[in-house]
Design a protein around this motif. Structure first.
Motif, PDB file in Angstrom:
ATOM      1  N   THR A 153      35.784  78.998 -40.183  1.00 27.07           N
ATOM      2  CA  THR A 153      35.827  79.016 -41.648  1.00 27.07           C
ATOM      3  C   THR A 153      35.975  80.453 -42.136  1.00 27.07           C
ATOM      4  O   THR A 153      35.662  81.409 -41.425  1.00 27.07           O
ATOM      5  N   VAL A 154      36.441  80.591 -43.356  1.00 30.24           N
ATOM      6  CA  VAL A 154      36.497  81.889 -44.021  1.00 30.24           C
ATOM      7  C   VAL A 154      35.105  82.206 -44.558  1.00 30.24           C
ATOM      8  O   VAL A 154      34.350  81.310 -44.947  1.00 30.24           O
ATOM      9  N   SER A 155      34.752  83.470 -44.579  1.00 28.80           N
ATOM     10  CA  SER A 155      33.424  83.852 -45.054  1.00 28.80           C
ATOM     11  C   SER A 155      33.232  83.458 -46.515  1.00 28.80           C
ATOM     12  O   SER A 155      34.190  83.407 -47.297  1.00 28.80           O
ATOM     13  N   GLN A 156      31.985  83.203 -46.873  1.00 32.07           N
ATOM     14  CA  GLN A 156      31.662  82.889 -48.255  1.00 32.07           C
ATOM     15  C   GLN A 156      31.996  84.064 -49.163  1.00 32.07           C
ATOM     16  O   GLN A 156      32.465  83.895 -50.289  1.00 32.07           O
ATOM     17  N   ARG A 157      31.771  85.270 -48.630  1.00 30.99           N
ATOM     18  CA  ARG A 157      32.082  86.463 -49.417  1.00 30.99           C
ATOM     19  C   ARG A 157      33.563  86.506 -49.792  1.00 30.99           C
ATOM     20  O   ARG A 157      33.930  86.785 -50.931  1.00 30.99           O
ATOM     21  N   ALA A 158      34.418  86.198 -48.823  1.00 34.09           N
ATOM     22  CA  ALA A 158      35.855  86.221 -49.089  1.00 34.09           C
ATOM     23  C   ALA A 158      36.265  85.071 -49.996  1.00 34.09           C
ATOM     24  O   ALA A 158      37.172  85.209 -50.820  1.00 34.09           O
ATOM     25  N   THR A 159      35.583  83.946 -49.857  1.00 39.04           N
ATOM     26  CA  THR A 159      35.922  82.767 -50.654  1.00 39.04           C
ATOM     27  C   THR A 159      35.671  83.004 -52.143  1.00 39.04           C
ATOM     28  O   THR A 159      36.467  82.599 -52.993  1.00 39.04           O
ATOM     29  N   VAL A 160      34.565  83.664 -52.468  1.00 41.37           N
ATOM     30  CA  VAL A 160      34.197  83.841 -53.876  1.00 41.37           C
ATOM     31  C   VAL A 160      34.820  85.097 -54.484  1.00 41.37           C
ATOM     32  O   VAL A 160      34.742  85.298 -55.697  1.00 41.37           O
ATOM     33  N   LEU A 161      35.447  85.942 -53.658  1.00 34.74           N
ATOM     34  CA  LEU A 161      36.071  87.145 -54.195  1.00 34.74           C
ATOM     35  C   LEU A 161      37.185  86.751 -55.169  1.00 34.74           C
ATOM     36  O   LEU A 161      38.081  85.978 -54.820  1.00 34.74           O
TER      37      LEU A 161
END
Length: 397
Positions: free
Chosen positions: A3-11
């Protein structure tokens, strides 16, 4: 499953650049696109900067100092001295663009979960840098009704919590073009002193102040030397966007030493970039006079053209080279996409930056857009004519 990191997802995506694929598709169809969405000047870079890179004698392109070349930092000391700002080379860390200076300020002043107060609308990438640093932007809404002046002191004070660490401004402001006065800066300084906060200032548009208005830097606030941070860049001042050279500037020795560790972790700013930036310090006053006069003419033309369109309102910017306008529609994001996907007039269209991306408060700015007057007047004339036709044809009002 990967999965893609949550940090990258919400950026958040950039409201300035996220429509670029649609602009490229329009161009591929043969449509000319006038870029009003981005602050990319078409003003020529000073010849002295270009010449320094062309004629350099470097035999080995080696690492530079993590804080930046001493000769460049000494040159910056002289530059700021002329502005009434006293510094030493050790107060300056040369960064890879103003963007890195902002990120360094966030990382140096705040821990994850801490808060920074910023008047909105604000430069959209502040949201992204805050996400990267794990901090929270607390917006203080300003209004187009009073041309985006600084919100009242009470609006700042009632949002201060135990996690508040800083106040941040952009002056002159991107995206609104508003120039904060000395009195307004001093009000912010008083809040910072009263509540033991840092005050961060993005001042990359300092040279672009119009109609006799003068720029007042946070670095000129007396008695607040340990809590004021200046973030700067050569991108707009010298039309050197691509060299990616900025500066983190602070007289707080402890904070500068802490930020230097981040600078060391990314090794150093570029050799040729600093070469160009240092040489640009020698640009003659005639260069700035010509640039200033050109932007005043462009501003006056575009703002007058906008305000002549039914239902459109643009304040008269006091600085920078943007204006944030109110449009006679409900969703500027949908309009911006329509301009690139479905509309053309005489084989051309315009690209704008929807203003919702410059706000942190959901729902604000839906009927606003940021426009940059960085094109020559001939192109601005065609762009304004195209925009006026588009507003008449658009059915999604």
């Amino acid at each position: 499953m990967l999965t893609v990191s949550q940090r990258a997802t919400v950026l958040p995506a950039s409201p300035i650049r996220r429509l670029v694929p649609y602009a490229n598709a329009a161009k591929a169809r043969g449509t000319k696109v006038y870029h009003l969405n981005i602050g990319q000047p078409d003003i020529a870079t000073p010849e002295c900067a270009l010449q320094a890179v062309r004629e350099n004698r470097v035999q080995v392109v080696s690492y530079t100092d993590s804080a930046g070349n001493l000769s460049y930092r000494e040159g910056l000391v002289e530059y700021y001295k002329k502005l009434g700002i006293g510094l030493e080379p050790r107060d300056i860390i040369v960064t890879q663009g103003g963007s890195e200076a902002i990120l360094f300020a966030f990382l140096g002043c705040m821990d994850p979960g801490d808060e920074v107060l910023i008047p909105e609308p604000f430069y959209a990438n502040y949201n992204g840098f805050a996400q990267e640093a794990g901090i929270k932007v607390v917006p203080i809404p300003s209004s187009i009704e009073n041309d985006f002046a600084l919100p009242p002191v009470e609006e700042f004070e009632r949002r201060i919590t135990p996690r508040t660490r800083a106040i941040m401004i952009c002056n002159p402001n991107n995206p609104t073009g508003y120039l904060y006065s000395q009195g307004e800066i001093e009000q912010l300084g008083a809040i910072a002193s009263r509540y033991d906060l840092y005050i961060l200032a993005d001042e990359v548009y300092r040279e672009f102040c119009y109609d006799g208005h003068k720029h007042f830097s946070v670095m000129q606030l007396r008695g607040l030397e340990d809590r004021t941070i200046l973030m700067d860049s050569v991108s707009k001042r010298y039309s050197l966007c691509g060299v990616r050279v900025g500066a983190f500037i602070c007289r707080n020795r402890e904070l500068v030493a802490a930020v230097l560790k981040y600078a060391q972790a990314r090794l150093c700013p570029g050799t040729y970039s600093q070469m160009a930036a240092e040489a640009a310090l020698k640009a003659p006053e005639s260069y700035f006079k010509q640039v200033y006069d050109e932007y005043v003419a462009r501003r006056n033309f575009m703002v007058n053209a906008l305000n002549a369109m039914p239902g459109v309102y643009s304040p008269m910017p006091k600085g920078a080279f943007y204006t944030q306008v109110r449009l006679p529609l409900h969703d500027a994001d949908a309009f911006a996409l329509w301009l690139l996907e479905e509309f053309e007039y005489q084989g051309q269209t315009v690209m704008i930056a929807p203003a919702s991306g410059f706000y942190a408060t959901p729902g604000l700015g839906k009927d606003e857009a940021r426009l940059a007057y960085v094109l020559k007047i001939e192109d601005l004339r065609a762009a304004m004519e195209t925009l006026a036709v588009a507003l008449k044809r658009y059915t999604g009002r």
